[in-house]
Design a protein around this motif. Structure first.
Motif, short mmCIF file in Angstrom:
data_model
loop_
_atom_site.label_atom_id
_atom_site.label_comp_id
_atom_site.label_asym_id
_atom_site.label_seq_id
_atom_site.Cartn_x
_atom_site.Cartn_y
_atom_site.Cartn_z
N ASP A 92 0.83 -1.20 0.00
CA ASP A 92 0.00 0.00 0.00
C ASP A 92 0.87 1.26 0.00
O ASP A 92 1.99 1.26 0.54
CB ASP A 92 -0.88 0.03 1.25
CG ASP A 92 -2.11 -0.85 1.10
OD1 ASP A 92 -2.19 -1.62 0.13
OD2 ASP A 92 -2.99 -0.76 1.98
N ASP A 93 0.33 2.31 -0.58
CA ASP A 93 0.87 3.68 -0.53
C ASP A 93 1.84 4.01 -1.67
O ASP A 93 1.99 5.15 -2.05
CB ASP A 93 1.54 4.03 0.81
CG ASP A 93 0.59 3.84 2.00
OD1 ASP A 93 -0.63 3.76 1.76
OD2 ASP A 93 1.07 3.77 3.13
N HIS A 146 -5.16 3.32 -4.58
CA HIS A 146 -5.22 3.51 -3.12
C HIS A 146 -5.80 4.91 -2.87
O HIS A 146 -5.42 5.58 -1.93
CB HIS A 146 -3.83 3.35 -2.53
CG HIS A 146 -3.79 3.06 -1.05
ND1 HIS A 146 -4.73 2.30 -0.39
CD2 HIS A 146 -2.91 3.45 -0.09
CE1 HIS A 146 -4.42 2.23 0.89
NE2 HIS A 146 -3.32 2.93 1.11
N HIS A 150 -5.68 9.52 -0.03
CA HIS A 150 -5.43 8.66 1.12
C HIS A 150 -6.18 9.10 2.36
O HIS A 150 -5.66 9.08 3.48
CB HIS A 150 -3.92 8.58 1.42
CG HIS A 150 -3.54 7.37 2.21
ND1 HIS A 150 -3.34 7.39 3.57
CD2 HIS A 150 -3.34 6.08 1.84
CE1 HIS A 150 -3.01 6.18 3.99
NE2 HIS A 150 -3.01 5.36 2.96
N PRO A 186 -7.68 3.04 2.12
CA PRO A 186 -6.79 3.70 3.07
C PRO A 186 -7.31 3.49 4.49
O PRO A 186 -8.51 3.64 4.74
CB PRO A 186 -6.86 5.18 2.67
CG PRO A 186 -7.29 5.16 1.24
CD PRO A 186 -8.20 3.98 1.12
ZN LIG Z 1 -2.31 3.42 2.89
#
Ligand SMILES: [Zn+2]
Length: 258
Positions: A92-93, A146, A150, A186
């Protein structure tokens, strides 16, 4: 009743619970691992490169096949479409270290993965650049959304949520010239509106941070993942889940021999 008898009854009860826990809570299915940063920065969501390498080595040496998002889609409809011991590795991210640190380790062990990008962060310091994302794609890494900013979707209005889902999808599809079918929430946050909007905006599925194994019975918009945290129990949980799956595989094989 004597203390020893009570003890025996309690042990028997615990053993029964353990057997049911091992055999029944999860079917065969796809285990999804959730990583974030692979670096020495520390913190709960940041795994040291050597720990990550140890885990990837474990997967490779124990016969797991890291699958793509397309394989997951197919496998959720038809379990026979899955390879033996399937695992989906996700990040993620979209941190830079996914490219500089995680990718070489994944390639070393012949494992593929999926990275969920915050479109508003691409090309920002610490995050992947478009050039890096494109190179990852070319090297067999899948990309998902994602969101744009966020934020926790469960705390946004339906209008704001729709914007997050739509715009991140559109930006990624335009930049990468391919469909973006999956999203990771998120902070794991979603509500009833999110589930409705995902369908309306054309997503096939979305990943939560709720641990478990994914089967045909899993809601595709609440897919399970196992958060791989920087704790001692992180590694313990990783091995426990994989061990449970291995055990199920063995039981299936034994049943097949009958
Ligand atoms: Zn995240």
């Amino acid at each position: 009743m004597k203390r020893i008898q009570k003890g025996i009854i309690l042990l028997g009860l615990l053993a029964t619970i353990a057997v049911f826990w091992l055999l029944y809570p999860e079917n065969n299915g796809v285990i999804v691992l959730e990583y974030h940063s692979i670096s020495h920065l520390g913190g709960l969501f940041c795994l040291a490169p050597d720990t990550f390498e140890q885990q990837m080595g474990y997967l490779a040496q124990n016969g797991y096949t890291a699958i793509s998002l397309d394989q997951l889609s197919a496998g959720l409809n038809d379990e026979d479409a899955l390879p033996a011991k399937p695992v989906l590795i996700t990040f993620d991210d979209g941190y830079t270290d996914n490219y500089t640190t995680a990718l070489p380790i994944l390639e070393k062990y012949g494992l593929r993965a999926t990275v969920f990008i915050i479109t508003g962060k691409v090309d920002q310091p610490g995050y992947l650049t478009w050039a890096q994302i494109k190179d990852m794609l070319a090297r067999g890494i899948d990309i998902g959304s994602h969101t744009v900013s966020h934020r926790d979707l469960s705390k946004l209005s339906a209008v704001e949520q729709e914007k997050e889902l739509k715009e991140s999808k559109k930006t990624l599809e335009k930049a990468l010239s391919r469909p973006i079918d999956y999203l990771a929430y998120p902070f794991g946050g979603f509500n009833a509106a999110t589930l409705r909007l995902l369908g309306e905006t054309g997503y096939l599925g979305a990943f939560s941070g709720i641990p478990g194994v994914n089967t045909a019975n899993t809601n595709p918009y609440i897919l399970h993942r196992i958060p791989m945290l920087n704790t001692k129990t992180g590694i313990w949980r990783f091995e426990l889940y994989l061990w449970k799956l291995q055990l199920k595989d063995k039981i299936r094989q034994l049943r097949g021999l009958e």
